[in-house]
Design an enzyme around this catalytic site. Structure first.
Site, PDB file in Angstrom:
ATOM      1  N   ARG A  97      32.363  46.402  34.708  1.00  0.00           N
ATOM      2  CA  ARG A  97      33.905  47.653  34.518  1.00  0.00           C
ATOM      3  C   ARG A  97      35.164  46.801  34.652  1.00  0.00           C
ATOM      4  O   ARG A  97      34.936  45.544  34.329  1.00  0.00           O
ATOM      5  CB  ARG A  97      34.470  47.897  35.948  1.00  0.00           C
ATOM      6  CG  ARG A  97      35.042  46.946  37.153  1.00  0.00           C
ATOM      7  CD  ARG A  97      34.958  47.214  38.379  1.00  0.00           C
ATOM      8  NE  ARG A  97      35.690  46.375  39.567  1.00  0.00           N
ATOM      9  CZ  ARG A  97      34.963  46.549  40.692  1.00  0.00           C
ATOM     10  NH1 ARG A  97      34.868  47.913  41.207  1.00  0.00           N
ATOM     11  NH2 ARG A  97      36.228  46.097  41.668  1.00  0.00           N
TER      12      ARG A  97
ATOM     13  N   SER B   3      44.614  33.448  34.323  1.00  0.00           N
ATOM     14  CA  SER B   3      45.684  34.523  34.705  1.00  0.00           C
ATOM     15  C   SER B   3      46.541  33.837  34.755  1.00  0.00           C
ATOM     16  O   SER B   3      47.046  33.425  34.828  1.00  0.00           O
ATOM     17  CB  SER B   3      45.174  34.683  36.834  1.00  0.00           C
ATOM     18  OG  SER B   3      46.311  35.643  37.176  1.00  0.00           O
TER      19      SER B   3
ATOM     20  N   TYR C 245      43.506  32.541  45.021  1.00  0.00           N
ATOM     21  CA  TYR C 245      43.507  32.986  43.941  1.00  0.00           C
ATOM     22  C   TYR C 245      44.542  31.638  42.683  1.00  0.00           C
ATOM     23  O   TYR C 245      43.722  31.958  41.793  1.00  0.00           O
ATOM     24  CB  TYR C 245      44.062  34.885  43.666  1.00  0.00           C
ATOM     25  CG  TYR C 245      44.260  34.872  41.740  1.00  0.00           C
ATOM     26  CD1 TYR C 245      43.083  35.683  41.921  1.00  0.00           C
ATOM     27  CD2 TYR C 245      45.094  35.325  41.468  1.00  0.00           C
ATOM     28  CE1 TYR C 245      42.504  36.006  40.945  1.00  0.00           C
ATOM     29  CE2 TYR C 245      44.841  35.803  40.542  1.00  0.00           C
ATOM     30  CZ  TYR C 245      43.445  36.006  39.804  1.00  0.00           C
ATOM     31  OH  TYR C 245      43.433  36.957  38.490  1.00  0.00           O
TER      32      TYR C 245
ATOM     33  N   LYS D 204      42.212  29.911  39.178  1.00  0.00           N
ATOM     34  CA  LYS D 204      42.718  30.514  38.530  1.00  0.00           C
ATOM     35  C   LYS D 204      42.998  28.782  37.443  1.00  0.00           C
ATOM     36  O   LYS D 204      42.731  28.923  35.760  1.00  0.00           O
ATOM     37  CB  LYS D 204      43.493  31.376  37.650  1.00  0.00           C
ATOM     38  CG  LYS D 204      43.407  32.477  38.201  1.00  0.00           C
ATOM     39  CD  LYS D 204      41.879  32.553  37.953  1.00  0.00           C
ATOM     40  CE  LYS D 204      40.677  34.731  38.018  1.00  0.00           C
ATOM     41  NZ  LYS D 204      39.701  34.898  36.778  1.00  0.00           N
TER      42      LYS D 204
HETATM   43  N1  LIG Z   1      43.793  43.072  36.598  1.00  0.00           N
HETATM   44  C1  LIG Z   1      44.904  42.036  36.100  1.00  0.00           C
HETATM   45  O1  LIG Z   1      45.912  42.178  36.751  1.00  0.00           O
HETATM   46  C2  LIG Z   1      44.114  41.136  36.358  1.00  0.00           C
HETATM   47  C3  LIG Z   1      44.826  40.165  35.950  1.00  0.00           C
HETATM   48  C4  LIG Z   1      44.637  38.406  35.439  1.00  0.00           C
HETATM   49  C5  LIG Z   1      43.747  38.417  35.460  1.00  0.00           C
HETATM   50  N2  LIG Z   1      42.487  39.644  35.348  1.00  0.00           N
HETATM   51  C6  LIG Z   1      40.901  38.093  35.503  1.00  0.00           C
HETATM   52  O2  LIG Z   1      40.163  39.241  34.875  1.00  0.00           O
HETATM   53  C7  LIG Z   1      39.174  39.367  35.239  1.00  0.00           C
HETATM   54  C8  LIG Z   1      38.258  40.622  36.015  1.00  0.00           C
HETATM   55  O3  LIG Z   1      39.296  41.477  36.394  1.00  0.00           O
HETATM   56  P1  LIG Z   1      38.739  42.951  36.517  1.00  0.00           P
HETATM   57  O4  LIG Z   1      40.794  43.164  36.710  1.00  0.00           O
HETATM   58  O5  LIG Z   1      38.612  43.628  35.815  1.00  0.00           O
HETATM   59  O6  LIG Z   1      38.134  43.368  37.822  1.00  0.00           O
HETATM   60  P2  LIG Z   1      37.540  44.222  38.490  1.00  0.00           P
HETATM   61  O7  LIG Z   1      37.403  43.910  39.970  1.00  0.00           O
HETATM   62  O8  LIG Z   1      38.123  45.638  37.826  1.00  0.00           O
HETATM   63  O9  LIG Z   1      36.209  43.857  38.030  1.00  0.00           O
HETATM   64  C9  LIG Z   1      35.416  42.788  37.719  1.00  0.00           C
HETATM   65  C10 LIG Z   1      34.148  42.411  37.930  1.00  0.00           C
HETATM   66  O10 LIG Z   1      33.342  41.393  38.290  1.00  0.00           O
HETATM   67  C11 LIG Z   1      32.888  41.670  39.100  1.00  0.00           C
HETATM   68  N3  LIG Z   1      31.961  40.307  39.992  1.00  0.00           N
HETATM   69  C12 LIG Z   1      32.530  40.104  41.507  1.00  0.00           C
HETATM   70  N4  LIG Z   1      32.284  39.386  41.814  1.00  0.00           N
HETATM   71  C13 LIG Z   1      30.680  38.337  41.072  1.00  0.00           C
HETATM   72  C14 LIG Z   1      30.338  37.932  40.835  1.00  0.00           C
HETATM   73  N5  LIG Z   1      29.774  37.126  42.652  1.00  0.00           N
HETATM   74  N6  LIG Z   1      29.463  38.002  39.858  1.00  0.00           N
HETATM   75  C15 LIG Z   1      29.176  38.766  39.478  1.00  0.00           C
HETATM   76  N7  LIG Z   1      29.883  39.380  39.039  1.00  0.00           N
HETATM   77  C16 LIG Z   1      30.931  39.676  39.951  1.00  0.00           C
HETATM   78  C17 LIG Z   1      33.013  43.097  39.875  1.00  0.00           C
HETATM   79  O11 LIG Z   1      31.335  43.702  40.009  1.00  0.00           O
HETATM   80  C18 LIG Z   1      33.177  43.914  38.857  1.00  0.00           C
HETATM   81  O12 LIG Z   1      32.595  44.169  37.826  1.00  0.00           O
HETATM   82  C19 LIG Z   1      38.703  38.677  36.669  1.00  0.00           C
HETATM   83  O13 LIG Z   1      38.448  37.072  36.292  1.00  0.00           O
HETATM   84  C20 LIG Z   1      40.558  38.306  37.100  1.00  0.00           C
HETATM   85  O14 LIG Z   1      40.985  37.658  37.910  1.00  0.00           O
HETATM   86  C21 LIG Z   1      42.446  40.165  36.063  1.00  0.00           C
END
Ligand SMILES: NC(=O)c1ccc[n+]([C@@H]2O[C@H](COP(=O)([O-])OP(=O)(O)OC[C@H]3O[C@@H](n4cnc5c(N)ncnc54)[C@H](O)[C@@H]3O)[C@@H](O)[C@H]2O)c1
Length: 247
Positions: free
Chosen positions: A14, A140, A154, A158
């Site tokens: 997702r 991030s 967090y 990162k």
């Molecule tokens: N959404 C934001 O605002 C944002 C901002 C900066 C960075 N990020 C980074 O982007 C990446 C994705 O974030 P997102 O917003 O899509 O998050 P999300 O929570 O929607 O999706 C994260 C996915 O990672 C999977 N996951 C979690 N733990 C896991 C593990 N141990 N092994 C394998 N899969 C695992 C989850 O099941 C999920 O499908 C992350 O690394 C997050 O730190 C997100």
């Protein structure tokens, strides 16, 4: 043997990972949708296949050395060498430093930082044997500026992945492998929806372009690093954050 490059995107059931997987598939790659939630991984892969892309879903816990070893071995045995690895799997922690206990610290570090290391160490030998590869780490804004609405675990996880990115980039450049990072600002996904309304309002106020990022905007940056024109770019961190560099 396949001519079509194989890409593995962790946490791609997702959110941002799914958008990255779809974009790389649209760029002409075969995709492995790897997620700790294996039902979601398979469903996402099925939807992608139904829309004409090539994708296969697998269960993977990036924090488990056994799970990582099994997933990489099974993937290469069945589909061939991995050309592109996107270390996207991650969890957020918004707990302030005063309340951050060791269990939470260890959990966040295990997935976000150690998970990136484990996947990279498992895949780099495959890429080195092939003489080419692209590793792209999703870090991030919090790893750049210390974090505003997130906790120290967090932010540190990162920032640690940015250090890993530069470390590997220098070590494997002569093997035909590039290692880069994309640093999203707050992006509209389930992860962002965990912020309180007050935190969300503060984040919106602080973004110069006045909105959250879209997942396709993060995926486009990954597409550049994975694509044919990025061979001279390694150890780079591309900020995709609406101008919110030091807010
Ligand atoms: N959404 C934001 O605002 C944002 C901002 C900066 C960075 N990020 C980074 O982007 C990446 C994705 O974030 P997102 O917003 O899509 O998050 P999300 O929570 O929607 O999706 C994260 C996915 O990672 C999977 N996951 C979690 N733990 C896991 C593990 N141990 N092994 C394998 N899969 C695992 C989850 O099941 C999920 O499908 C992350 O690394 C997050 O730190 C997100």
């Amino acid at each position: 043997m396949h001519d079509t490059p194989l890409a593995v995107v962790t946490g791609s059931g997702r959110g941002i990972g799914q958008a990255i997987a779809e974009r790389l598939a649209d760029d002409g790659m075969r995709l492995i949708i790897a997620d700790i939630d294996d039902d979601t991984a398979r469903q996402t892969a099925e939807r992608m296949t139904a829309s004409g892309r090539t994708a296969h879903g697998i269960g993977l816990d990036v924090a488990s050395p056994e799970s990582v070893a099994r997933a990489v071995a099974e993937t290469t045995d069945r589909f061939g060498p991995i050309r592109v690895l996107v270390n996207n799997a991650g969890i957020v922690s918004n707990t302030p430093w005063e309340d951050t206990g060791l269990d939470e610290w260890n959990t966040v570090l295990a997935i976000n930082l150690t998970g990136t290391m484990l996947m990279t160490h498992a895949v780099l030998p495959v890429m080195r044997d092939a003489g080419c590869g692209r590793v792209i780490n999703i870090v991030s804004l919090a790893g750049r500026n210390g974090g505003v609405s997130v906790g120290p675990a967090y932010a540190a996880s990162k920032a640690g992945v940015i250090g890993l990115t530069r470390h590997y980039a220098g070590k494997v450049a002569r093997d035909g492998i590039t290692v880069n990072a994309v640093a999203p600002g707050t992006t509209a996904t389930a992860m962002a929806s965990r912020f309180t309304p007050e935190q969300m309002a503060a984040i919106n106020d602080s973004i110069p372009v006045g909105r959250l990022g879209r997942v396709d905007e993060i995926a486009a940056a990954v597409s550049y690093f994975a694509g044919p024109h990025a061979g001279f770019t390694t150890g780079a961190v591309l900020d995709v954050n609406g101008g919110m560099h030091f807010a």
